[in-house]
Design an enzyme around this catalytic site. Structure first.
Site, short mmCIF file in Angstrom:
data_model
loop_
_atom_site.label_atom_id
_atom_site.label_comp_id
_atom_site.label_asym_id
_atom_site.label_seq_id
_atom_site.Cartn_x
_atom_site.Cartn_y
_atom_site.Cartn_z
N TYR A 54 19.76 -19.82 7.62
CA TYR A 54 21.18 -19.28 7.31
C TYR A 54 21.35 -19.40 5.50
O TYR A 54 20.55 -20.21 5.11
CB TYR A 54 22.27 -19.96 7.67
CG TYR A 54 22.72 -21.18 7.46
CD1 TYR A 54 22.08 -22.50 7.71
CD2 TYR A 54 23.73 -21.70 6.79
CE1 TYR A 54 22.43 -23.62 7.30
CE2 TYR A 54 24.05 -22.89 6.21
CZ TYR A 54 23.47 -23.96 6.50
OH TYR A 54 23.64 -25.17 5.97
N LYS A 88 16.76 -24.17 4.99
CA LYS A 88 18.07 -23.99 5.31
C LYS A 88 18.24 -23.65 6.65
O LYS A 88 18.52 -22.52 7.00
CB LYS A 88 19.17 -23.11 4.25
CG LYS A 88 20.44 -23.34 4.43
CD LYS A 88 21.10 -22.88 3.04
CE LYS A 88 22.64 -22.82 2.99
NZ LYS A 88 23.16 -24.19 3.32
N GLU A 135 21.06 -36.49 -0.25
CA GLU A 135 22.14 -35.63 -0.32
C GLU A 135 23.21 -35.92 0.77
O GLU A 135 23.06 -36.94 1.58
CB GLU A 135 21.63 -34.32 -0.25
CG GLU A 135 21.03 -34.02 1.29
CD GLU A 135 20.47 -32.46 1.30
OE1 GLU A 135 20.62 -31.64 0.72
OE2 GLU A 135 19.62 -32.26 2.32
N LEU A 173 17.99 -30.17 0.66
CA LEU A 173 18.19 -28.64 0.30
C LEU A 173 18.33 -28.43 -1.17
O LEU A 173 19.25 -29.11 -1.76
CB LEU A 173 19.31 -28.16 1.13
CG LEU A 173 19.49 -26.69 0.94
CD1 LEU A 173 18.56 -25.94 1.85
CD2 LEU A 173 20.72 -26.10 1.24
N1 PDD Z 1 25.83 -25.97 2.57
N2 PDD Z 1 22.71 -29.55 1.18
C1 PDD Z 1 22.91 -29.33 2.11
C2 PDD Z 1 22.62 -30.17 3.25
C3 PDD Z 1 23.76 -28.22 2.43
O1 PDD Z 1 24.22 -27.96 3.46
C4 PDD Z 1 24.42 -27.56 1.30
C5 PDD Z 1 25.12 -26.21 1.27
C6 PDD Z 1 23.85 -27.95 0.01
C7 PDD Z 1 24.34 -27.33 -1.36
O2 PDD Z 1 23.67 -25.83 -1.30
P1 PDD Z 1 24.42 -25.08 -2.18
O3 PDD Z 1 24.80 -25.30 -3.59
O4 PDD Z 1 23.32 -23.93 -2.30
O5 PDD Z 1 25.59 -24.37 -1.45
C8 PDD Z 1 23.16 -28.96 -0.10
C9 PDD Z 1 26.63 -24.72 2.68
C10 PDD Z 1 27.64 -24.61 1.80
C11 PDD Z 1 26.98 -24.80 4.18
O6 PDD Z 1 26.21 -25.29 4.99
O7 PDD Z 1 28.11 -24.33 4.59
#
Ligand code: PDD
Length: 266
Positions: A22, A135, A168, A192
């Site tokens: 996703y 992701k 993270e 991620l």
């Molecule tokens: N998640 N790490 C994880 C495990 C995440 O699920 C996300 C973002 C990030 C940050 O990634 P980004 O800056 O590209 O949004 C880091 C999204 C927002 C979600 O699951 O809703």
């Protein structure tokens, strides 16, 4: 169509096996933020789990563009999920299984209250799989860690690797600030690689703050001058405490956030 009318077949492999990836993208001032980077990461995730999808970058851009136009929100958040498709439940993938594409569109939730309040975090052992760079929708460990945080009265949880370094948070990347320098764990299979994380690194450097990608210990997090979480939806959220121990909340996280908004969102 209205979200509550949209359905997916019970035998969608995303539903049965979390066999899906996703993305979450958002607008600032009505314009999609870092769309190329998000779509590049989506294609990397699809390649990593060998989903052969029929979409080009331009097709996805036009689908997303149409969706936000039609939804008509001031600021939009788009969730895209691509699963391997629908097939009789078996771990083997039959020939001709066609990917399922789902997109949901909502108003962007307001991140300001949390940004202003700051986050309290707990730390938990990282019990996720070894490809957190994909992701994937397989987020059970993240759900349970987040639940543990809520149970402890905290905002979120940070995953700690076996060697005592931080990976993270459950849906955000982590930065610490020490002696005016930003530090964040390096890209690799343990995290991620957040699109926001990449833009924050750019913004920090543009603001004249040194920034390095290296392993950060839990002790360094607790002893940091400042620390923050960042993601597409949360943007930049200062961390106020870790496992109940207060950490510094100085001015730099706010300065970096201002720079980020100036460079990418105004
Ligand atoms: N998640 N790490 C994880 C495990 C995440 O699920 C996300 C973002 C990030 C940050 O990634 P980004 O800056 O590209 O949004 C880091 C999204 C927002 C979600 O699951 O809703």
């Amino acid at each position: 169509m209205p979200l509550e009318q949209a359905t997916v077949p019970v035998e969608d492999r995303g539903y049965q096996f979390a066999d899906a990836v996703y993305e979450v993208v958002r607008t600032y001032r009505g314009r999609l933020f870092a769309l190329d980077e998000h779509l590049a990461r989506l294609f990397r995730s699809l390649d990593a789990i060998q989903i052969q999808h029929p979409y080009t970058v331009d097709q996805l851009k036009s689908l997303i563009g149409e969706a936000i136009q039609r939804a008509g929100f001031a600021e939009t958040m788009v969730y895209i999920q691509i699963s391997r498709g629908v097939a009789k439940r078996h771990r083997g993938v039959p020939a001709g299984c066609e990917p399922m594409f789902v997109m949901t569109v909502r108003a962007v939730p307001d991140s300001r209250p949390l940004r202003e309040r700051g986050a309290t975090v707990i730390t938990v052992p990282d019990n996720r799989w070894s490809r957190c760079d994909i992701k994937s929708v397989a987020l059970l460990a993240n759900v349970l860690a987040y639940q543990a945080a809520k149970h402890a009265g905290a905002t979120d949880a940070i995953f700690i690797a076996d060697d005592g370094t931080i990976n993270e948070a459950t849906a955000a990347n982590v930065f610490i600030i020490r002696n005016g320098e930003l530090l964040t764990p390096p890209e690799g299979p343990k995290i991620l690689s957040g699109i926001t994380r990449g833009k924050i690194l750019e913004a920090a450097r543009a603001a004249g703050l040194p920034a390095a990608e290296r392993r950060v210990t839990k002790a360094e997090l607790i002893g940091a001058d400042e620390a923050f979480l960042c993601s597409t939806t949360a943007e930049v959220v200062p961390i106020r405490s870790v496992d109940g121990q207060k950490i510094g909340t100085g001015p730099l996280a706010a300065r970096i956030y201002d720079q980020f908004i100036r460079m990418f969102a105004s």
